[in-house]
Motif scaffolding. Structure first.
Motif, PDB file in Angstrom:
ATOM      1  N   LEU A  94       0.793  -1.227   0.000  1.00 51.31           N
ATOM      2  CA  LEU A  94       0.000   0.000   0.000  1.00 51.31           C
ATOM      3  C   LEU A  94       0.829   1.281   0.000  1.00 51.31           C
ATOM      4  O   LEU A  94       0.303   2.354  -0.285  1.00 51.31           O
ATOM      5  N   GLY A  95       2.094   1.177   0.354  1.00 49.23           N
ATOM      6  CA  GLY A  95       2.920   2.378   0.489  1.00 49.23           C
ATOM      7  C   GLY A  95       3.013   2.818   1.938  1.00 49.23           C
ATOM      8  O   GLY A  95       2.225   2.394   2.801  1.00 49.23           O
ATOM      9  N   TYR A  96       3.963   3.676   2.213  1.00 56.11           N
ATOM     10  CA  TYR A  96       4.258   4.089   3.581  1.00 56.11           C
ATOM     11  C   TYR A  96       3.082   4.804   4.238  1.00 56.11           C
ATOM     12  O   TYR A  96       2.705   4.499   5.363  1.00 56.11           O
ATOM     13  N   THR A 139      11.542  -5.712  -0.316  1.00 53.11           N
ATOM     14  CA  THR A 139      12.385  -4.614  -0.798  1.00 53.11           C
ATOM     15  C   THR A 139      11.547  -3.410  -1.157  1.00 53.11           C
ATOM     16  O   THR A 139      11.964  -2.266  -0.964  1.00 53.11           O
ATOM     17  N   HIS A 140      10.346  -3.634  -1.687  1.00 51.46           N
ATOM     18  CA  HIS A 140       9.438  -2.508  -1.941  1.00 51.46           C
ATOM     19  C   HIS A 140       9.126  -1.784  -0.624  1.00 51.46           C
ATOM     20  O   HIS A 140       9.069  -0.548  -0.584  1.00 51.46           O
ATOM     21  N   ALA A 141       8.939  -2.557   0.453  1.00 53.69           N
ATOM     22  CA  ALA A 141       8.683  -1.944   1.759  1.00 53.69           C
ATOM     23  C   ALA A 141       9.872  -1.110   2.200  1.00 53.69           C
ATOM     24  O   ALA A 141       9.713   0.015   2.695  1.00 53.69           O
ATOM     25  N   LEU A 142      11.077  -1.648   2.029  1.00 57.58           N
ATOM     26  CA  LEU A 142      12.275  -0.905   2.408  1.00 57.58           C
ATOM     27  C   LEU A 142      12.410   0.370   1.575  1.00 57.58           C
ATOM     28  O   LEU A 142      12.746   1.434   2.099  1.00 57.58           O
ATOM     29  N   ARG A 143      12.106   0.274   0.306  1.00 54.59           N
ATOM     30  CA  ARG A 143      12.198   1.443  -0.567  1.00 54.59           C
ATOM     31  C   ARG A 143      11.206   2.519  -0.140  1.00 54.59           C
ATOM     32  O   ARG A 143      11.522   3.719  -0.175  1.00 54.59           O
ATOM     33  N   GLU A 144      10.022   2.105   0.268  1.00 53.65           N
ATOM     34  CA  GLU A 144       9.023   3.057   0.751  1.00 53.65           C
ATOM     35  C   GLU A 144       9.519   3.763   2.032  1.00 53.65           C
ATOM     36  O   GLU A 144       9.289   4.955   2.221  1.00 53.65           O
ATOM     37  N   ILE A 145      10.187   3.007   2.892  1.00 53.17           N
ATOM     38  CA  ILE A 145      10.738   3.594   4.120  1.00 53.17           C
ATOM     39  C   ILE A 145      11.832   4.591   3.769  1.00 53.17           C
ATOM     40  O   ILE A 145      11.925   5.676   4.376  1.00 53.17           O
ATOM     41  N   TYR A 146      12.654   4.260   2.786  1.00 57.16           N
ATOM     42  CA  TYR A 146      13.694   5.193   2.334  1.00 57.16           C
ATOM     43  C   TYR A 146      13.066   6.490   1.816  1.00 57.16           C
ATOM     44  O   TYR A 146      13.539   7.589   2.128  1.00 57.16           O
ATOM     45  N   LEU A 147      12.022   6.356   1.020  1.00 56.38           N
ATOM     46  CA  LEU A 147      11.376   7.548   0.470  1.00 56.38           C
ATOM     47  C   LEU A 147      10.803   8.422   1.583  1.00 56.38           C
ATOM     48  O   LEU A 147      10.881   9.654   1.537  1.00 56.38           O
ATOM     49  N   ALA A 148      10.217   7.781   2.589  1.00 56.18           N
ATOM     50  CA  ALA A 148       9.679   8.538   3.724  1.00 56.18           C
ATOM     51  C   ALA A 148      10.806   9.209   4.505  1.00 56.18           C
ATOM     52  O   ALA A 148      10.668  10.355   4.959  1.00 56.18           O
ATOM     53  N   LEU A 176      12.974   9.831  11.296  1.00 53.13           N
ATOM     54  CA  LEU A 176      13.061   8.479  10.748  1.00 53.13           C
ATOM     55  C   LEU A 176      14.436   8.254  10.136  1.00 53.13           C
ATOM     56  O   LEU A 176      15.067   7.205  10.352  1.00 53.13           O
ATOM     57  N   ARG A 177      14.912   9.225   9.380  1.00 50.89           N
ATOM     58  CA  ARG A 177      16.215   9.104   8.732  1.00 50.89           C
ATOM     59  C   ARG A 177      17.329   8.906   9.754  1.00 50.89           C
ATOM     60  O   ARG A 177      18.189   8.042   9.604  1.00 50.89           O
ATOM     61  N   ALA A 178      17.290   9.694  10.820  1.00 56.64           N
ATOM     62  CA  ALA A 178      18.330   9.601  11.845  1.00 56.64           C
ATOM     63  C   ALA A 178      18.297   8.268  12.574  1.00 56.64           C
ATOM     64  O   ALA A 178      19.345   7.715  12.932  1.00 56.64           O
ATOM     65  N   ARG A 179      17.114   7.723  12.770  1.00 59.46           N
ATOM     66  CA  ARG A 179      16.993   6.484  13.541  1.00 59.46           C
ATOM     67  C   ARG A 179      17.377   5.242  12.748  1.00 59.46           C
ATOM     68  O   ARG A 179      17.841   4.253  13.323  1.00 59.46           O
ATOM     69  N   ILE A 180      17.190   5.271  11.418  1.00 60.29           N
ATOM     70  CA  ILE A 180      17.562   4.095  10.637  1.00 60.29           C
ATOM     71  C   ILE A 180      18.965   4.203  10.049  1.00 60.29           C
ATOM     72  O   ILE A 180      19.528   3.194   9.608  1.00 60.29           O
ATOM     73  N   GLU A 181      19.539   5.396  10.064  1.00 57.83           N
ATOM     74  CA  GLU A 181      20.834   5.606   9.399  1.00 57.83           C
ATOM     75  C   GLU A 181      21.945   4.677   9.901  1.00 57.83           C
ATOM     76  O   GLU A 181      22.684   4.105   9.079  1.00 57.83           O
ATOM     77  N   PRO A 182      22.112   4.460  11.218  1.00 51.47           N
ATOM     78  CA  PRO A 182      23.188   3.556  11.661  1.00 51.47           C
ATOM     79  C   PRO A 182      23.026   2.139  11.122  1.00 51.47           C
ATOM     80  O   PRO A 182      24.010   1.502  10.715  1.00 51.47           O
TER      81      PRO A 182
END
Length: 209
Positions: A34-36, A111-120, A127-133
Motif C-alpha cells: 500500500l505504500g508508507y 524490498t518494496h517496503a524498504l524502498r518506501e521507508i527510504y522515500l519517507a 526516521l532518517r536519523a533512527r535508521i541511518e546507523p
C-alpha cells in the motif's frame, strides 16, 4: 484413552515476541503493498489480527514500529544476501548468479517496503536519523560480502564498491518502473547487456589497475 498432554503455556516474553513478530510481518506487507502513508496503524493491526491497543503496548508510536520493521527487513535481506555469497563459489558463472539474485531481490515485496521507508526518510528527519546507523552497517556488510566472494574480482578494489552500488541502483530503478511499464520481453537481453558491458569494461582496464 490417554489424556492429551497439555501444551506448555507460553511465557510473557514469548507472547510479546509473537505479538511483535506479527506486527512487523504485517507492517512489511502493508507498506510493500500500500505504500508508507497508507500503512496506518489500523491497517497494520488489522493484518496482524491485533487490536490497536495491543500494538501500543509494544511500541510507543507508529514510528517506533516502523524503525523496528526496518531493522527486521535489513536483517532478512542481509541473511539472504550472505547465503547467496556463500554459494557463489560453486557456481560456474558467479557474476550471472549474483546479477539475477540482485534483480529478483529488488522486485520482492520486502524490498518494496524498504524502498518506501527510504522515500519517507528523505523528508522525515527523525526516521532518517533512527535508521541511518543500521543502513550504514547493512551496506557495509553487503560490500564486504561481495569482496570476500570475489564476484567482482575482475575489477580493481578501488572500483568494486562503485560497481556494486551501480548495479544495485540500476535494478532498484527497474523495479520501480516495472509495475507501470512491464517489459518481460526485454529482461533477458538487458541482463546479457549488463554482463557484456561489465566484462568489456573490466577487460579494458590496464593490467594492475
Amino acid at each position: 484413552m490417554t489424556a492429551p498432554t497439555p501444551r506448555p503455556r507460553r511465557t510473557q516474553e514469548q507472547r510479546r515476541a509473537a505479538t511483535v513478530a506479527a506486527l512487523v510481518d504485517a507492517t512489511i506487507a502493508a507498506i510493500g503493498e500500500l505504500g508508507y502513508q497508507r500503512a496506518t496503524v489500523q491497517e497494520i493491526c488489522g493484518r496482524a489480527g491485533l487490536s490497536v491497543g495491543a500494538m501500543f503496548r509494544q511500541f510507543d508510536s507508529r514510528l517506533d514500529l516502523i524503525v523496528r520493521t526496518a531493522d527486521e527487513v535489513f536483517a532478512r535481506q542481509l541473511a539472504a544476501f550472505q547465503a547467496l555469497m556463500e554459494h557463489l563459489g560453486a557456481q560456474a558463472d558467479s557474476l550471472d548468479s549474483a546479477l539475477r539474485f540482485l534483480r529478483e531481490a529488488q522486485s520482492s515485496n520486502i524490498t518494496h517496503a524498504l524502498r518506501e521507508i527510504y522515500l519517507a526518510a528523505r523528508s522525515d528527519a527523525e526516521l532518517r536519523a533512527r535508521i541511518e546507523p543500521t543502513v550504514t552497517s547493512y551496506y557495509a556488510a553487503m560490500v564486504e560480502g561481495v569482496e570476500q566472494t570475489g564476484v567482482l574480482s575482475q575489477f580493481p578494489r578501488t572500483l568494486r564498491e562503485s560497481v556494486f552500488f551501480l548495479l544495485l541502483h540500476l535494478f532498484s530503478g527497474e523495479a520501480i518502473v516495472r509495475p507501470v511499464y512491464a517489459r518481460p520481453d526485454l529482461d533477458a537481453s538487458i541482463l546479457t547487456l549488463i554482463e557484456d558491458m561489465l566484462r568489456t569494461y573490466a577487460e579494458s582496464l590496464p593490467a594492475g589497475e
